[in-house]
Every structure is written in structure tokens, then in C-alpha cells.
Design an enzyme around this catalytic site. Structure first.
Site: not given
Ligand code: NAD
Length: 256
Positions: A139, A152
Site C-alpha cells: 500500500s 495497517y
Molecule cells: P476487499 O475488502 O475488497 O478484499 C479483501 C479480500 O481479502 C476479500 O476477498 C476477502 O474475502 C479477503 N480476506 C479478508 N480476510 C481474509 C482472511 N482472513 N483470509 C482470506 N481472505 C481474506 O479489500 P481490497 O481493497 O481489495 O484490498 C486488497 C488488498 O489491497 C489489501 O491487502 C489492502 O490492504 C490492499 N490495499 C487496498 C487499497 C484500497 O484503497 N482499497 C489501497 C492500498 C492497498
């Protein structure tokens, strides 16, 4: 480029960024092992439309035994993992002195420790085949902090550190390890933060604008598809000397 014959495992790929990356890799010809909670059938159907082999394993990646089961499933059903995308992640926002201990432990387990386990379990097979791509979805918070996100930020900085160590340990092999550092992407994880802000002001449009304006100079969201294309590039031959990078795609967040 073609990923025909390669198998990609994307943790947390039933929604959001993980699903976006899985779709781009499947479109390039890879077989996909999906993982994550929620409606797996919808994700499987979407990914399977590209014609490759698709499976889903429901491992909770906060639990080491379930990760071991996930990797054993990928080996048994797909012959191993060539492309590992450590994407599963959760968020919680609170000042450090009020941060629930259970939330801290869960964020470190899911956002950081799970990548250690999936890496240690898949790397031997990649070394044997002398080809592999490990892509850690960190991130902008892996490179800069924000108040209220101690767990985080710690986990994502840790994930960038793990990425560099693994890149050094594999530097003379056909295996590369890199991190992608997204800025704001409009997924359920971020929608919740917008909803929390909107609850305070009653104005969802303003909450969306304020969230972007605080960090992301482009005032627009990064998309899962764009992140998928960056992951696809990291899988290419052209990226073989990209090693240990923490590559931001963040609308200018870290340029400030
Ligand atoms: P999201 O909530 O849409 O998806 C998260 C996914 O992880 C889902 O498929 C969920 O079922 C799965 N998950 C959660 N806990 C779990 C567990 N214990 N075991 C297995 N699967 C699990 O989130 P997102 O925004 O798509 O985030 C995905 C990644 O990207 C994360 O690591 C997040 O930190 C990172 N990220 C997101 C953003 C953003 O702006 N959305 C920015 C930077 C980084």
C-alpha cells in the site's frame, strides 16, 4: 504476453483488488487458484470465462494450518504455484492507545504474516522450476504513514521489508519478488471508510472527495484493473530485473 501453463494463486480474490488482478492474469492465460470469503461462485464464474482452470480454496489466511491446506490444494490440483499474489488484507482505524488488541493481531496476521507463510511454502517449488513471481500487495501505507492506522501501516511497512529480503534471497534465480503499493482504490475496504466519514457529515459525495483530496492529488481512484496490468507486467520477461521494488500506483500520493 502469455501466462499459458502458469498457475497463479491470489489470496483474497473474491472481491476488490484481488479479483481484479485474478481477472487480468486469467485473461493472459494463467490458471487461477482463488481464495477469500464471501460469494466465491461469482468470482469463479467471472475468472473461468477466460477459459483457464479455476479453483477456490476458502482458507482463512490468519490461520497457518489453513494456509498449509491452501498450498497443498494448489499443489495437488494445479501442480504448484508459479505466481503468488499476497493480497488478502483488512483495515481498522483507531488511535493507537485505543486500538483493540484483537484487531492489531488480526491485521498483522492477515496483512503480513500470511505472506511469510505462503512464500515459505511456495518458494521451494518455484526454485525447482527456476521460475516464479511473488507479488505482495502492500500500500502507499507501506511507504508512508497516516494517523489512526498503526497496525495497517506497521503491517504494510513489514510487507515491503519482507519483499526486499525475499528478493535478495532469490536474486540469482528465475524467481522475483516485488511489492505493489496502491493508493486509494474504490473497493469494499475503502467504501467502509467513506461511509464512516459520511455518517459524521451526512454527505457521501463530500466524504468521497475529502478522502481523495487528503492524499491522492489525481482526485481519482486507482482501479483493480490497472493494478492487474502492473502485476501482469511484473510477471513478464521484461520485468526479470525488477527485484525488491515497492512500486507505487497512487495518483501522486507519495510524490508530495
Ligand atoms: P476487499 O475488502 O475488497 O478484499 C479483501 C479480500 O481479502 C476479500 O476477498 C476477502 O474475502 C479477503 N480476506 C479478508 N480476510 C481474509 C482472511 N482472513 N483470509 C482470506 N481472505 C481474506 O479489500 P481490497 O481493497 O481489495 O484490498 C486488497 C488488498 O489491497 C489489501 O491487502 C489492502 O490492504 C490492499 N490495499 C487496498 C487499497 C484500497 O484503497 N482499497 C489501497 C492500498 C492497498
Amino acid at each position: 504476453m502469455s501466462l499459458q501453463g502458469k498457475t497463479a494463486l491470489v489470496t483474497g480474490s473474491t472481491s476488490g483488488i484481488g479479483l481484479g488482478i485474478a481477472l487480468v492474469l486469467a485473461k493472459a492465460g494463467a490458471n487461477l487458484v482463488l481464495n477469500g470469503f464471501g460469494d466465491a461462485k461469482a468470482a469463479i464464474d467471472e475468472v473461468a470465462a477466460f477459459g483457464g482452470k479455476v479453483g477456490h480454496h476458502p482458507a482463512d489466511v490468519s490461520k497457518v494450518a489453513e494456509i498449509e491446506d491452501l498450498i497443498a490444494y494448489a499443489e495437488r490440483e494445479f501442480g504448484g504455484v508459479d505466481i503468488l499474489v499476497n493480497n488478502a488484507g483488512i483495515q481498522y482505524v483507531a488511535p493507537v492507545e485505543e486500538f483493540p488488541v484483537e484487531r492489531w493481531d488480526a491485521i498483522i496476521a492477515i496483512n503480513l504474516t500470511s505472506a511469510f507463510h505462503t512464500t515459505r511454502l511456495t518458494l521451494p517449488g518455484m526454485r525447482t522450476r527456476n521460475w516464479g513471481r511473488i507479488i505482495n500487495i502492500a500500500s502507499a501505507h507501506g511507504l508512508a504513514a497516516s494517523a489512526g492506522k498503526s497496525a495497517y501501516v506497521a503491517a504494510k511497512h513489514g510487507l515491503v521489508g519482507l519483499t526486499k529480503s525475499v528478493a535478495l534471497e532469490t536474486a540469482t534465480t528465475g524467481v522475483t519478488c516485488n511489492a505493489i503499493c496502491p493508493g486509494w482504490v474504490l473497493t469494499p475496504l475503502v467504501q467502509k471508510q467513506i461511509d464512516d466519514r459520511a455518517q459524521a457529515t451526512g454527505d457521501a459525495q463530500q466524504a468521497r472527495h475529502d478522502l481523495l483530496a487528503e492524499k491522492q492529488p489525481s482526485l481519482d481512484f486507482v482501479t483493480p484493473e490497472q493494478l492487474g496490468e502492473l502485476a501482469l507486467f511484473l510477471c513478464s520477461d521484461a520485468a526479470v530485473q525488477v527485484r525488491g521494488a515497492a512500486w507505487n500506483m497512487d495518483g501522486g500520493w507519495l510524490a508530495r
